[in-house]
Design an enzyme around this catalytic site. Sequence first.
Site, PDB file in Angstrom:
ATOM      1  CD  GLU A   1      50.498  40.803  42.481  1.00 46.67           C
ATOM      2  OE1 GLU A   1      49.698  40.717  41.404  1.00 46.67           O
ATOM      3  OE2 GLU A   1      51.173  41.535  42.684  1.00 46.67           O
TER       4      GLU A   1
ATOM      5  NE  ARG B   1      33.036  36.127  38.022  1.00 44.45           N
ATOM      6  CZ  ARG B   1      33.160  34.974  37.055  1.00 44.45           C
ATOM      7  NH1 ARG B   1      32.068  34.142  37.442  1.00 44.45           N
ATOM      8  NH2 ARG B   1      33.810  34.595  36.186  1.00 44.45           N
TER       9      ARG B   1
ATOM     10  CB  CYS C   1      13.783  47.377  35.200  1.00 48.79           C
ATOM     11  SG  CYS C   1      12.961  47.625  36.871  1.00 48.79           S
TER      12      CYS C   1
ATOM     13  CE1 TYR D   1      38.427  39.982  40.849  1.00 50.61           C
ATOM     14  CE2 TYR D   1      38.385  37.771  40.565  1.00 50.61           C
ATOM     15  CZ  TYR D   1      39.232  39.038  40.604  1.00 50.61           C
ATOM     16  OH  TYR D   1      40.429  39.169  40.737  1.00 50.61           O
TER      17      TYR D   1
HETATM   18  C1  LIG Z   1      43.259  41.208  39.558  1.00 47.43           C
HETATM   19  C2  LIG Z   1      44.307  40.810  39.630  1.00 47.43           C
HETATM   20  C3  LIG Z   1      45.097  39.779  40.636  1.00 47.43           C
HETATM   21  C4  LIG Z   1      44.065  38.629  40.828  1.00 47.43           C
HETATM   22  O1  LIG Z   1      43.639  37.998  39.776  1.00 47.43           O
HETATM   23  P1  LIG Z   1      42.792  36.729  39.879  1.00 47.43           P
HETATM   24  O2  LIG Z   1      42.405  36.050  38.541  1.00 47.43           O
HETATM   25  O3  LIG Z   1      41.701  36.952  40.871  1.00 47.43           O
HETATM   26  O4  LIG Z   1      43.957  35.416  40.567  1.00 47.43           O
HETATM   27  C5  LIG Z   1      46.484  39.777  40.613  1.00 47.43           C
HETATM   28  N1  LIG Z   1      47.379  40.736  40.357  1.00 47.43           N
HETATM   29  C6  LIG Z   1      46.732  42.091  39.704  1.00 47.43           C
HETATM   30  C7  LIG Z   1      47.728  43.034  39.330  1.00 47.43           C
HETATM   31  C8  LIG Z   1      45.598  41.940  39.302  1.00 47.43           C
HETATM   32  O5  LIG Z   1      45.123  42.992  38.629  1.00 47.43           O
END
Ligand SMILES: *Cc1c(COP(=O)(O)O)cnc(C)c1O
Length: 400
Positions: free
Chosen positions: A258, A297, A326, A355
């Site tokens: 992911e 960020r 501000c 992000y």
């Molecule tokens: C935020 C998140 C991701 C992605 O994280 P990255 O650092 O952007 O790769 C993948 N899986 C879960 C469960 C997350 O909370």
Amino acid sequence: MDYRALVEQYGSPLYVYDFDVIEKNYNSIKNAFKARKSLIAYAVKANSNLSVLKHLAQLGSGADCVSIGEIKRALLAGIPNYKIIFSGVGKRDDELEEALQKDILFINVESEAELMRLEQIAKSLGKVARVSIRVNPNIDPKTHPYISTGLSENKFGIAIEDAKRLYLYIKKSPFLEAVGIHFHIGSQLTELEPIKEASQIVAELLRSLQKIEIDIKFFDVGGGLGIVYKDEKTIEPYDYAQAILASLKGTDVTVICEPGRFIVGNAGVFLTRVLYEKKSGDRRFVIVDGAMNDLLRPSLYNAYHEIEVVGKDEPKSKADVVGPVCESGDFFAKDRLLPLTEHGDILVVKSAGAYGFVMASNYNTRPRPAEVAVQNGKSRLIRERESFEYIIEKEVRFLV
Ligand SMILES: *Cc1c(COP(=O)(O)O)cnc(C)c1O
């Protein structure tokens, strides 16, 4: 890329995403897992623009979503339901219900209470909920202090010791089906060792489940692959995949990964124009038209983003790059060596594809920036700059 032309055409501040880089990044992680069946489920929260999602859908990507809104975005962009995962520590009843109705691949469950709730909802709908349990491999953060999110925090996942009992519960329930096992140990990971360890620990649980005939099909390793913002040493996708695959010898599970930041982070820049320079004592400020509401960020995490001034290089002196909001926390960089700038100069804030826009707000009644895609040398608008009317739309009719 001609940033000046982009700002002239689309205005400032502006997000620009290079779709060719997104494609390259997607392919590099997909190819890293080619020794086995795999699904790259892009973490939508990193950048949820519909055109970005559509681009990834066309490459074959799935989606890891953390709200029903993200699931709807993914579907709208053409990601099929059987490639969509629903993660997150707190899901509302209506979100679980809709996810079941949309028949997505599976739901990542993060607590026993959530599992019970999901079972009730599946029962009331006459459905079987496909689930995966997010386990917390509890790797001592002291041995791996670089994992800033902390691995044993209770908020995330279920302890390994409890997971087995829950899988047994799932096995007995007519409304639940265990299809996966999941872990996600943090974000912006730049070291391989904790991933390796986590993978081994979770693979061990996988094997012990298979022994008692709990048939897990998906091994979901989460995201978190780090990128270079400044001078970080990062992990090669190939080494990352090898570390995970090594723990899975003798099993035939499909790997799900992911990544969010890895795919879009370095594919995007944030462009902002210089308004003025100002001196305060011996401090130099470069005041720009972008602000923390556009790119949070630096303010939120004290994150570092490389900054370049278009067409200018030397001489340089240290400056703070700040926005008009501000808040003293409204900055993009502190003590940064930058050439002298003047009104209208364009600053390129790099590595802003992940992000970035997704965290933007209307603070100070500032319209959120436009988003532009560049692909094959051509640019196109993928989200219009917001207008004042758009910002006030939900409140103006209540004026009495
Ligand atoms: C935020 C998140 C991701 C992605 O994280 P990255 O650092 O952007 O790769 C993948 N899986 C879960 C469960 C997350 O909370």
